[in-house]
Motif scaffolding. Structure first.
Motif, short mmCIF file in Angstrom:
data_model
loop_
_atom_site.label_atom_id
_atom_site.label_comp_id
_atom_site.label_asym_id
_atom_site.label_seq_id
_atom_site.Cartn_x
_atom_site.Cartn_y
_atom_site.Cartn_z
N LYS A 1 0.84 -1.20 0.00
CA LYS A 1 0.00 0.00 0.00
C LYS A 1 0.87 1.25 0.00
O LYS A 1 0.59 2.23 -0.70
N LYS A 2 1.96 1.22 0.78
CA LYS A 2 2.88 2.37 0.81
C LYS A 2 3.53 2.57 -0.56
O LYS A 2 3.69 3.71 -1.01
N ASP A 3 3.89 1.48 -1.24
CA ASP A 3 4.46 1.58 -2.58
C ASP A 3 3.46 2.22 -3.54
O ASP A 3 3.82 3.06 -4.39
N VAL A 4 2.19 1.81 -3.45
CA VAL A 4 1.15 2.37 -4.31
C VAL A 4 1.02 3.87 -4.07
O VAL A 4 0.99 4.67 -5.01
N GLU A 5 0.96 4.27 -2.81
CA GLU A 5 0.82 5.68 -2.48
C GLU A 5 2.02 6.48 -2.95
O GLU A 5 1.88 7.59 -3.48
N ASN A 6 3.22 5.92 -2.79
CA ASN A 6 4.43 6.61 -3.26
C ASN A 6 4.41 6.78 -4.77
O ASN A 6 4.81 7.83 -5.29
N SER A 7 3.97 5.75 -5.49
CA SER A 7 3.95 5.85 -6.96
C SER A 7 2.93 6.89 -7.42
O SER A 7 3.17 7.63 -8.38
N ILE A 8 1.78 6.99 -6.73
CA ILE A 8 0.78 8.01 -7.07
C ILE A 8 1.34 9.39 -6.80
O ILE A 8 1.22 10.31 -7.64
N ASN A 9 1.96 9.57 -5.64
CA ASN A 9 2.55 10.87 -5.32
C ASN A 9 3.62 11.26 -6.33
O ASN A 9 3.69 12.41 -6.77
N HIS A 10 4.47 10.30 -6.69
CA HIS A 10 5.54 10.58 -7.64
C HIS A 10 4.96 11.00 -8.99
O HIS A 10 5.44 11.94 -9.63
N PHE A 11 3.90 10.31 -9.44
CA PHE A 11 3.28 10.64 -10.72
C PHE A 11 2.67 12.04 -10.69
O PHE A 11 2.89 12.85 -11.60
N LEU A 12 1.92 12.34 -9.64
CA LEU A 12 1.23 13.64 -9.58
C LEU A 12 2.21 14.79 -9.37
O LEU A 12 1.98 15.90 -9.86
N GLN A 13 3.31 14.54 -8.65
CA GLN A 13 4.31 15.58 -8.46
C GLN A 13 4.90 16.06 -9.79
O GLN A 13 5.28 17.21 -9.92
N HIS A 14 4.98 15.16 -10.76
CA HIS A 14 5.60 15.48 -12.04
C HIS A 14 4.58 15.77 -13.13
O HIS A 14 4.93 15.87 -14.30
N LEU A 15 3.33 15.93 -12.75
CA LEU A 15 2.27 16.22 -13.71
C LEU A 15 2.02 17.73 -13.72
O LEU A 15 1.73 18.30 -12.68
N PRO A 16 2.12 18.39 -14.88
CA PRO A 16 1.86 19.83 -14.93
C PRO A 16 0.43 20.15 -14.50
O PRO A 16 -0.50 19.42 -14.83
N LYS A 17 0.27 21.25 -13.78
CA LYS A 17 -1.04 21.60 -13.23
C LYS A 17 -2.07 21.90 -14.32
O LYS A 17 -3.27 21.76 -14.10
N ASP A 18 -1.63 22.32 -15.49
CA ASP A 18 -2.59 22.66 -16.54
C ASP A 18 -2.93 21.47 -17.44
O ASP A 18 -3.68 21.61 -18.39
N SER A 19 -2.40 20.28 -17.12
CA SER A 19 -2.62 19.15 -18.02
C SER A 19 -4.02 18.60 -17.94
O SER A 19 -4.58 18.13 -18.92
N TYR A 20 -4.64 18.66 -16.75
CA TYR A 20 -5.97 18.05 -16.61
C TYR A 20 -6.95 18.99 -15.92
O TYR A 20 -7.86 18.55 -15.25
N GLN A 21 -6.74 20.28 -16.07
CA GLN A 21 -7.68 21.23 -15.50
C GLN A 21 -8.56 21.81 -16.58
O GLN A 21 -8.21 21.81 -17.75
#
Length: 201
Positions: free
Chosen positions: A181-201
């Motif tokens: 579960k911790k690995d899953v949460e880390n991977s989600i955080n890592h993905f969102l940290q590197h996602l530009p804010k204007d990509s899905y707004q």
């Protein structure tokens, strides 16, 4: 889908494609750097060891323990986890194999239940943390991508666990569940940290 929704979708898709193109360019640069490093390594002098002989019949192992450093997440090379290799409970036999299969089944059921029911809530929480707003199809795409990789993570932690008849399967299951579960949460955080804010707004 009305006209405005279609326009918004195409704009989101355009932003996503642009971001993917940037990522591809970055990966190409990294690949070029890796090729350069490989060439440097190839050109380094090599030490040649002619022959090593071991007398295995003279070896006696009283205890096997120590620490191994294993890189867990290929998207984050700095993330390192340690696990101890212990002699106790490491004998592989039919009984232990049955315990491992039972534990694997229970862990897999719990983790897939988490991905199906609770993971999307964690993504919502992470979106707020990183000031992002994803659409539901993209959240499901993230979960589906994680689901493809999750069995290997469960097996990784299961194989790192010494197991004997005296162990509580429930406690082992909780340990492995928490780690995955911790690995899953880390991977989600890592993905969102590197996602530009204007990509899905």
């Amino acid at each position: 889908m009305n006209y405005n929704d279609m326009i918004n979708y195409l704009q989101q898709l355009h932003h996503y494609v642009q971001q993917q193109d940037k990522m591809i360019q970055q990966l190409n640069k990294q690949l070029t750097g890796l090729r350069t490093d490989i060439e440097k390594i190839k050109n380094q002098p090599v030490t040649n060891i002619e022959r090593i002989e071991y007398k295995f019949d003279q070896l006696k192992v009283e205890q096997l323990d120590g620490v191994l450093n294993i890189g867990l997440n290929p998207t984050d090379p700095d993330q390192i986890d340690n696990f101890e290799v212990q002699q106790k409970g490491m004998n592989v036999n039919g009984g232990q194999q049955q315990l491992r299969e039972k534990l694997l089944k229970q862990c897999t059921q719990d983790i897939h239940h988490f991905l199906s029911h609770d993971c999307v809530h964690y993504i919502h929480h992470a979106e707020k943390q990183y000031d992002l707003k994803l659409d539901e199809p993209h959240r499901q795409h993230i979960i589906a991508d994680i689901r493809k990789q999750i069995d290997s993570r469960i097996n990784y932690y299961l194989n790192a666990q010494p197991l004997s008849d005296q162990d509580s399967l429930e406690n082992k299951k909780k340990e492995i569940f928490a780690l995955v579960k911790k690995d899953v949460e880390n991977s989600i955080n890592h993905f969102l940290q590197h996602l530009p804010k204007d990509s899905y707004q």
